[in-house]
Scaffold this motif. Structure first.
Motif, PDB file in Angstrom:
ATOM      1  N   ALA A 239       0.784  -1.192   0.000  1.00  0.00           N
ATOM      2  CA  ALA A 239       0.094   0.103  -0.112  1.00  0.00           C
ATOM      3  C   ALA A 239       0.943   1.277  -0.086  1.00  0.00           C
ATOM      4  O   ALA A 239       1.959   1.354   0.805  1.00  0.00           O
ATOM      5  CB  ALA A 239      -0.972   0.106   1.234  1.00  0.00           C
ATOM      6  N   PRO A 240       0.796   2.327  -0.836  1.00  0.00           N
ATOM      7  CA  PRO A 240       1.448   3.505  -0.643  1.00  0.00           C
ATOM      8  C   PRO A 240       1.233   4.140   0.435  1.00  0.00           C
ATOM      9  O   PRO A 240       0.289   4.359   1.057  1.00  0.00           O
ATOM     10  CB  PRO A 240       0.732   4.427  -1.781  1.00  0.00           C
ATOM     11  CG  PRO A 240      -0.803   3.767  -2.199  1.00  0.00           C
ATOM     12  CD  PRO A 240      -0.582   2.184  -1.840  1.00  0.00           C
ATOM     13  N   GLU A 241       2.602   4.755   0.862  1.00  0.00           N
ATOM     14  CA  GLU A 241       2.567   5.277   2.269  1.00  0.00           C
ATOM     15  C   GLU A 241       2.099   7.049   1.951  1.00  0.00           C
ATOM     16  O   GLU A 241       1.883   7.563   2.964  1.00  0.00           O
ATOM     17  CB  GLU A 241       3.992   5.344   2.597  1.00  0.00           C
ATOM     18  CG  GLU A 241       4.472   3.898   3.117  1.00  0.00           C
ATOM     19  CD  GLU A 241       5.700   3.753   3.688  1.00  0.00           C
ATOM     20  OE1 GLU A 241       6.462   4.817   3.452  1.00  0.00           O
ATOM     21  OE2 GLU A 241       6.338   2.607   3.985  1.00  0.00           O
ATOM     22  N   THR A 242       2.489   7.505   0.758  1.00  0.00           N
ATOM     23  CA  THR A 242       1.969   8.769   0.419  1.00  0.00           C
ATOM     24  C   THR A 242       1.271   8.934  -0.743  1.00  0.00           C
ATOM     25  O   THR A 242       1.258   7.826  -1.466  1.00  0.00           O
ATOM     26  CB  THR A 242       3.205   9.824   0.294  1.00  0.00           C
ATOM     27  OG1 THR A 242       4.044   9.188  -0.682  1.00  0.00           O
ATOM     28  CG2 THR A 242       4.090   9.714   1.734  1.00  0.00           C
ATOM     29  N   PHE A 243       0.397   9.846  -1.170  1.00  0.00           N
ATOM     30  CA  PHE A 243      -0.272  10.079  -2.432  1.00  0.00           C
ATOM     31  C   PHE A 243       0.277  11.389  -3.091  1.00  0.00           C
ATOM     32  O   PHE A 243      -0.338  12.593  -2.890  1.00  0.00           O
ATOM     33  CB  PHE A 243      -1.766  10.201  -1.962  1.00  0.00           C
ATOM     34  CG  PHE A 243      -1.994   8.787  -1.375  1.00  0.00           C
ATOM     35  CD1 PHE A 243      -2.699   7.941  -2.140  1.00  0.00           C
ATOM     36  CD2 PHE A 243      -2.313   8.711  -0.088  1.00  0.00           C
ATOM     37  CE1 PHE A 243      -3.250   6.719  -1.765  1.00  0.00           C
ATOM     38  CE2 PHE A 243      -2.576   7.359   0.384  1.00  0.00           C
ATOM     39  CZ  PHE A 243      -3.055   6.381  -0.222  1.00  0.00           C
ATOM     40  N   PRO A 244       1.319  11.547  -3.643  1.00  0.00           N
ATOM     41  CA  PRO A 244       1.828  12.493  -4.408  1.00  0.00           C
ATOM     42  C   PRO A 244       0.697  13.130  -5.185  1.00  0.00           C
ATOM     43  O   PRO A 244       0.261  12.393  -6.188  1.00  0.00           O
ATOM     44  CB  PRO A 244       2.991  12.114  -5.198  1.00  0.00           C
ATOM     45  CG  PRO A 244       2.874  10.345  -5.433  1.00  0.00           C
ATOM     46  CD  PRO A 244       2.406  10.257  -3.979  1.00  0.00           C
ATOM     47  N   LEU A 245       0.671  14.504  -5.313  1.00  0.00           N
ATOM     48  CA  LEU A 245      -0.221  15.232  -6.044  1.00  0.00           C
ATOM     49  C   LEU A 245      -0.242  14.999  -7.321  1.00  0.00           C
ATOM     50  O   LEU A 245      -1.393  14.373  -8.262  1.00  0.00           O
ATOM     51  CB  LEU A 245      -0.389  16.756  -5.435  1.00  0.00           C
ATOM     52  CG  LEU A 245      -1.286  17.584  -6.307  1.00  0.00           C
ATOM     53  CD1 LEU A 245      -2.589  17.260  -5.901  1.00  0.00           C
ATOM     54  CD2 LEU A 245      -1.202  19.009  -6.002  1.00  0.00           C
ATOM     55  N   LEU A 246       0.864  15.213  -8.133  1.00  0.00           N
ATOM     56  CA  LEU A 246       0.557  15.028  -9.615  1.00  0.00           C
ATOM     57  C   LEU A 246       0.332  13.574 -10.079  1.00  0.00           C
ATOM     58  O   LEU A 246      -0.406  13.550 -10.866  1.00  0.00           O
ATOM     59  CB  LEU A 246       2.034  15.677 -10.057  1.00  0.00           C
ATOM     60  CG  LEU A 246       1.945  16.148 -11.774  1.00  0.00           C
ATOM     61  CD1 LEU A 246       0.641  16.859 -11.826  1.00  0.00           C
ATOM     62  CD2 LEU A 246       3.317  16.477 -12.434  1.00  0.00           C
ATOM     63  N   PRO A 247       1.165  12.715  -9.514  1.00  0.00           N
ATOM     64  CA  PRO A 247       0.825  11.288  -9.805  1.00  0.00           C
ATOM     65  C   PRO A 247      -0.878  10.911  -9.733  1.00  0.00           C
ATOM     66  O   PRO A 247      -1.368  10.245 -10.556  1.00  0.00           O
ATOM     67  CB  PRO A 247       1.791  10.395  -9.258  1.00  0.00           C
ATOM     68  CG  PRO A 247       2.839  11.353  -9.263  1.00  0.00           C
ATOM     69  CD  PRO A 247       2.164  12.824  -8.797  1.00  0.00           C
TER      70      PRO A 247
END
Length: 342
Positions: A239-247
């Motif tokens: 599971a992703p730890e962060t959710f970068p805005l642009l991607p």
């Protein structure tokens, strides 16, 4: 990545439908009220959406694993089509056999090629991925010779296959021994295009005459594809730890626009102007994908890439050509036994 619009129980037609959506084409349904927005504007919007899909995949993979990109786009695309189905009060298929065929179609037209393109763009430019996508009509023509007895090749279409193959070799720089080319990534992009062709033919053979509209079949297909990725993604990724805005925005746009809204746009286009004009969007996709990759991602472009792309598109156009009515009549007269089987 799959030209929608179907009459119930109508036979499917072979197509060069852009795999960005991976929707197998069907004949136009009953006449509908003319939309407020001119079809040319919607055609241009569709070309831009599907042309930018490869850039969005590239940006999405900068923040997420390829399977996560595919799962995200399928979730967003399914949500858009679910809303459209609810507004039009479409009913889901009831036959278990139909759902079985939808499951196979979802694998070949969504889960597999979407994932392959995401993995491919980890190592190859989005421009090359967009051009590899344009080879789907070539694969489709080659496969139809074997799989569809009623779709026999003409000399023009065989010539188109040869021209298209020459274009692929030009894009890949075969005379240089493919030096500097990422073979695994390119191979995955070509395999994704091949998967679309397999899926189109499978749908044509199995889902014609089900009584369901193209919107229903496509929405169901995306839903099943989402379930397939939901099972696979946790096994191969964490599971992703962060959710970068642009991607994140890229994945959402890829699904909501390229896998959802675009289907609805082409659904309306085929109803209004017919499948022949509707499928012409295929030939704009690699041009837009190349321009977007060079202008916005700074991808390098050697002379053989655009030249090869033009040759590929010329070959694809030849493979989709159809004989004149008089030529078809002469062919039918020469082969009366074929009429008895159709």
């Amino acid at each position: 990545m799959s030209v929608p619009c179907q009459q119930p129980a109508a036979p499917l037609q072979q197509s060069t439908a852009p795999p960005a959506a991976a929707v197998p084409p069907l004949p136009p349904g009953p006449a509908a009220p003319r939309p407020a927005v001119d079809w040319r504007i919607r055609f241009a919007a569709l070309s831009l959406i599907w042309g930018f899909s490869f850039l969005l995949i590239k940006v999405g993979t900068e923040g997420y694993a390829p399977f996560q990109v595919t799962l995200g786009r399928l979730l967003a695309g399914t949500a858009v089509l679910a809303v459209a189905m609810a507004m039009r009060r479409e009913r889901l298929p009831r036959s278990a056999r139909t759902w079985g065929h939808i499951t196979m179609a979802a694998f070949f037209l969504n889960a597999l090629p979407f994932s392959l393109f995401s993995y491919a763009e980890l190592t190859i430019p989005s421009t090359l991925a967009g051009i590899c996508n344009a080879t789907s009509p070539l694969w489709g023509m080659a496969l139809s010779v074997v799989a569809l007895s009623e779709d026999r090749p003409t000399r023009r279409r065989v010539a188109g296959l040869g021209v298209g193959f020459l274009g692929v070799l030009t894009v890949l720089g075969a005379w240089q021994g493919f030096s500097g080319l990422d073979l695994p990534g390119t191979g995955m992009a070509l395999l994704a295009s091949f998967s679309y062709a397999v899926g189109w033919i499978y749908v044509r053979r199995t889902l014609a005459g089900t009584g369901s509209s193209t919107l229903t079949l496509t929405g169901s297909q995306l839903f099943v594809g989402t379930l397939q990725l939901a099972l696979v993604t946790p096994v191969f990724t964490s599971a992703p730890e962060t959710f970068p805005l642009l991607p994140t925005l890229s994945v959402l746009a890829l699904g909501a626009l390229g896998t959802g809204l675009a289907v609805l746009l082409q659904y309306g286009l085929v109803q209004e102007v017919g499948p022949t004009t509707g499928q012409m969007v295929t030939y704009f996709i690699p041009v837009i994908a190349t321009a977007a990759g060079v202008a916005l991602l700074g991808e390098q472009l050697s002379w053989n890439t655009p030249v090869g792309a033009v040759i590929v598109l010329a070959g694809a156009a030849l493979t989709q050509s159809r004989p004149s009515p008089s030529a078809r009549a002469r062919t039918a007269g020469d082969r009366p036994e074929r009429l008895s089987r159709t």
